[in-house]
Scaffold this active site. Structure first.
Site, PDB file in Angstrom:
ATOM      1  NE  ARG A 163      30.165 -62.186 -43.430  1.00 12.57           N
ATOM      2  CZ  ARG A 163      30.059 -61.422 -44.500  1.00 12.57           C
ATOM      3  NH1 ARG A 163      31.114 -61.247 -45.295  1.00 12.57           N
ATOM      4  NH2 ARG A 163      28.934 -60.806 -44.787  1.00 12.57           N
ATOM      5  CB  SER A 234      24.371 -63.537 -42.325  1.00 18.35           C
ATOM      6  OG  SER A 234      24.057 -62.466 -43.163  1.00 18.35           O
ATOM      7  CD  GLU A 330      28.431 -64.330 -41.192  1.00 20.43           C
ATOM      8  OE1 GLU A 330      27.754 -64.264 -42.231  1.00 20.43           O
ATOM      9  OE2 GLU A 330      28.717 -63.334 -40.505  1.00 20.43           O
TER      10      GLU A 330
HETATM   11  N1  EPU Z   1      16.721 -63.078 -50.825  1.00 22.97           N
HETATM   12  C1  EPU Z   1      15.599 -63.883 -50.873  1.00 22.97           C
HETATM   13  N2  EPU Z   1      14.595 -63.606 -49.993  1.00 22.97           N
HETATM   14  C2  EPU Z   1      14.661 -62.579 -49.110  1.00 22.97           C
HETATM   15  C3  EPU Z   1      15.807 -61.774 -49.067  1.00 22.97           C
HETATM   16  C4  EPU Z   1      16.851 -62.048 -49.940  1.00 22.97           C
HETATM   17  O1  EPU Z   1      15.489 -64.807 -51.649  1.00 22.97           O
HETATM   18  O2  EPU Z   1      13.686 -62.404 -48.355  1.00 22.97           O
HETATM   19  C5  EPU Z   1      17.812 -63.364 -51.795  1.00 22.97           C
HETATM   20  C6  EPU Z   1      17.641 -62.483 -53.032  1.00 22.97           C
HETATM   21  O3  EPU Z   1      17.986 -63.240 -54.164  1.00 22.97           O
HETATM   22  C7  EPU Z   1      18.703 -61.408 -52.798  1.00 22.97           C
HETATM   23  C8  EPU Z   1      19.781 -62.232 -52.141  1.00 22.97           C
HETATM   24  O4  EPU Z   1      19.074 -63.103 -51.254  1.00 22.97           O
HETATM   25  O5  EPU Z   1      19.127 -60.833 -53.988  1.00 22.97           O
HETATM   26  C9  EPU Z   1      20.860 -61.459 -51.443  1.00 22.97           C
HETATM   27  O6  EPU Z   1      20.344 -60.749 -50.341  1.00 22.97           O
HETATM   28  P1  EPU Z   1      21.195 -59.562 -49.671  1.00 22.97           P
HETATM   29  O7  EPU Z   1      21.649 -58.600 -50.678  1.00 22.97           O
HETATM   30  O8  EPU Z   1      20.423 -59.052 -48.505  1.00 22.97           O
HETATM   31  O9  EPU Z   1      22.531 -60.242 -49.159  1.00 22.97           O
HETATM   32  P2  EPU Z   1      22.905 -61.667 -48.571  1.00 22.97           P
HETATM   33  O10 EPU Z   1      23.721 -62.377 -49.575  1.00 22.97           O
HETATM   34  O11 EPU Z   1      21.713 -62.377 -48.037  1.00 22.97           O
HETATM   35  C10 EPU Z   1      25.181 -60.833 -47.573  1.00 22.97           C
HETATM   36  C11 EPU Z   1      25.884 -60.873 -46.256  1.00 22.97           C
HETATM   37  C12 EPU Z   1      25.335 -59.804 -45.323  1.00 22.97           C
HETATM   38  C13 EPU Z   1      25.503 -58.454 -46.005  1.00 22.97           C
HETATM   39  C14 EPU Z   1      24.733 -58.475 -47.332  1.00 22.97           C
HETATM   40  C15 EPU Z   1      24.878 -57.216 -48.123  1.00 22.97           C
HETATM   41  C16 EPU Z   1      26.582 -63.163 -45.905  1.00 22.97           C
HETATM   42  C17 EPU Z   1      26.382 -64.412 -45.135  1.00 22.97           C
HETATM   43  N3  EPU Z   1      25.737 -62.167 -45.627  1.00 22.97           N
HETATM   44  O12 EPU Z   1      23.846 -61.236 -47.336  1.00 22.97           O
HETATM   45  O13 EPU Z   1      26.108 -59.812 -44.152  1.00 22.97           O
HETATM   46  O14 EPU Z   1      25.012 -57.402 -45.185  1.00 22.97           O
HETATM   47  O15 EPU Z   1      25.250 -59.562 -48.149  1.00 22.97           O
HETATM   48  O16 EPU Z   1      26.136 -57.157 -48.683  1.00 22.97           O
HETATM   49  O17 EPU Z   1      27.488 -63.093 -46.736  1.00 22.97           O
HETATM   50  C18 EPU Z   1      26.290 -60.687 -41.942  1.00 22.97           C
HETATM   51  O18 EPU Z   1      27.333 -61.231 -42.310  1.00 22.97           O
HETATM   52  O19 EPU Z   1      25.854 -60.790 -40.753  1.00 22.97           O
HETATM   53  C19 EPU Z   1      25.518 -59.913 -42.914  1.00 22.97           C
HETATM   54  C20 EPU Z   1      24.332 -59.366 -42.620  1.00 22.97           C
END
Ligand code: EPU
Length: 334
Positions: A163, A234, A330
């Site tokens: 990012r 995010s 972010e």
């Molecule tokens: N999780 C929880 N509770 C929830 C939802 C998720 O604990 O209610 C935990 C779980 O362990 C899950 C983990 O969060 O496995 C990861 O969740 P997710 O795969 O949705 O991804 P993220 O790491 O939260 C990142 C990016 C997103 C991107 C997704 C998918 C960042 C800050 N965010 O989110 O990007 O879409 O991966 O690759 O790196 C954005 O930048 O605006 C964005 C949405």
């Protein structure tokens, strides 16, 4: 086109009801360069904004908000294995992904349905489902604000990181992105390693269109629609912690999810940290975290900027207190 005392309500997806002193929209690089040389520009502070999908206006903006309408998506060059696609900074990012998929070009499909423009996509190196835009960027065309000079950055010069890019760090506010050249593959090459993608693809033919559709479905199921609830995706970045810090957390929370990084550190999903701090059950009248993805903060309707800022600060403090990790936004505060 220049407007005075202009509402930014439809230019930020958090739907903050703020105004700017001036709003300048440009269709061409020449129009932009002429404006950069004007007295009005030189005498005011300014900010270039795409869809406003990754920022939070804290108050009225006492300056010029600039908005690129430089359009155009075309295949510029083809080799046996690759295609070079060029898109204007004002293009909607997902329209470019759609164009690539329709032309059977591989590499962007995992980044389907990310809100924002082409210009913003490189500034913050958008990423999702195991791919970052840096993986497909060949070059970034810009204009240097101080001189109006056209400067092309190749992918290495952009110093892309999670990012992040040179346009947010060393060269922040020095260049305006005018178009981006992407390098895509002409033959199938899929990235299905992240999370549940391969599971969602089970029983479907593996091709570009189906993968794009699956990504769009996963996102729709998890993320709020900004048309319904103001949000900026995010709100926080996923923190990177050392091996020893992770071990410390694991003692008390053996179930902590993490991704091991090649350098020995680990990335912990901020969503998990936020959920553990109880924020899913702790909305205020106007602000909440999204139930299926608590990394996203939503405007439940009528939230003032200060309410969003306060809520985010309370989240940061609670995570710091419980886990000793300081998560960072972010979203860019303006
Ligand atoms: N999780 C929880 N509770 C929830 C939802 C998720 O604990 O209610 C935990 C779980 O362990 C899950 C983990 O969060 O496995 C990861 O969740 P997710 O795969 O949705 O991804 P993220 O790491 O939260 C990142 C990016 C997103 C991107 C997704 C998918 C960042 C800050 N965010 O989110 O990007 O879409 O991966 O690759 O790196 C954005 O930048 O605006 C964005 C949405």
């Amino acid at each position: 086109m220049l407007r005075e005392n202009y509402s930014l309500l439809s230019h930020n997806t958090f739907r903050m009801d703020v105004n700017c002193s001036y709003f300048f929209e440009y269709q061409t690089v020449d129009e932009l360069c002429n404006f950069l040389a004007s007295k009005l520009f030189v005498n005011n502070k300014s900010l270039n904004v795409g869809c406003g999908s990754n920022l939070l206006f804290r108050s009225d903006y006492d300056g010029i908000i600039m908005h690129s309408q430089i359009k155009g998506v075309q295949v510029e060059e083809m080799t046996a294995n690759e295609a070079f696609l060029r898109a204007g900074a004002g293009e909607i990012w997902d329209d470019v992904v759609c164009f690539a998929v329709e032309h059977d070009l591989y590499g962007m499909e995992n980044l389907s349905a990310i809100p924002g423009t082409v210009g913003a996509s490189v500034v913050q190196n958008i990423g999702a489902y195991g791919v970052e835009v840096k993986d497909v960027v060949d070059a970034v065309e810009t204009v240097e604000i101080a001189t109006g000079r056209k400067v092309v950055f190749d992918a290495d010069d952009c110093r892309f990181a999670y990012r992040n890019s040179v346009f947010k760090t060393a060269f922040a506010n020095r260049y305006i992105v005018t178009s981006v050249r992407y390098r895509l593959r002409r033959s199938p090459c899929f990235n299905l390693a992240y999370g549940n993608i391969s599971k969602v693809m089970e029983g479907r033919e593996l091709n570009l269109r189906n993968l794009r559709d699956a990504i769009v479905e996963i996102r729709r199921a998890k993320l709020p629609d900004p048309a319904e609830y103001g949000n900026a995706g995010s709100f926080f970045m996923n923190p990177v912690v050392s091996e020893s810090c992770l071990a410390e957390i694991q003692k008390e929370f053996p179930q902590v999810p993490f991704y091991a990084l090649p350098d020995g550190n680990a990335k912990i999903p901020a969503a998990w940290l936020i959920e553990q701090c109880g924020w899913k059950d702790n909305p205020t009248e106007h602000v909440a975290v999204w139930q299926t993805q608590p990394l996203v903060m939503i405007n439940r309707g009528g939230a003032k900027p200060s309410e969003i800022v306060d809520f985010s600060q309370r989240i940061i403090s609670s995570v710091c207190e419980k886990f000793g990790i300081r998560i960072s936004p972010e979203v860019i505060f303006v």
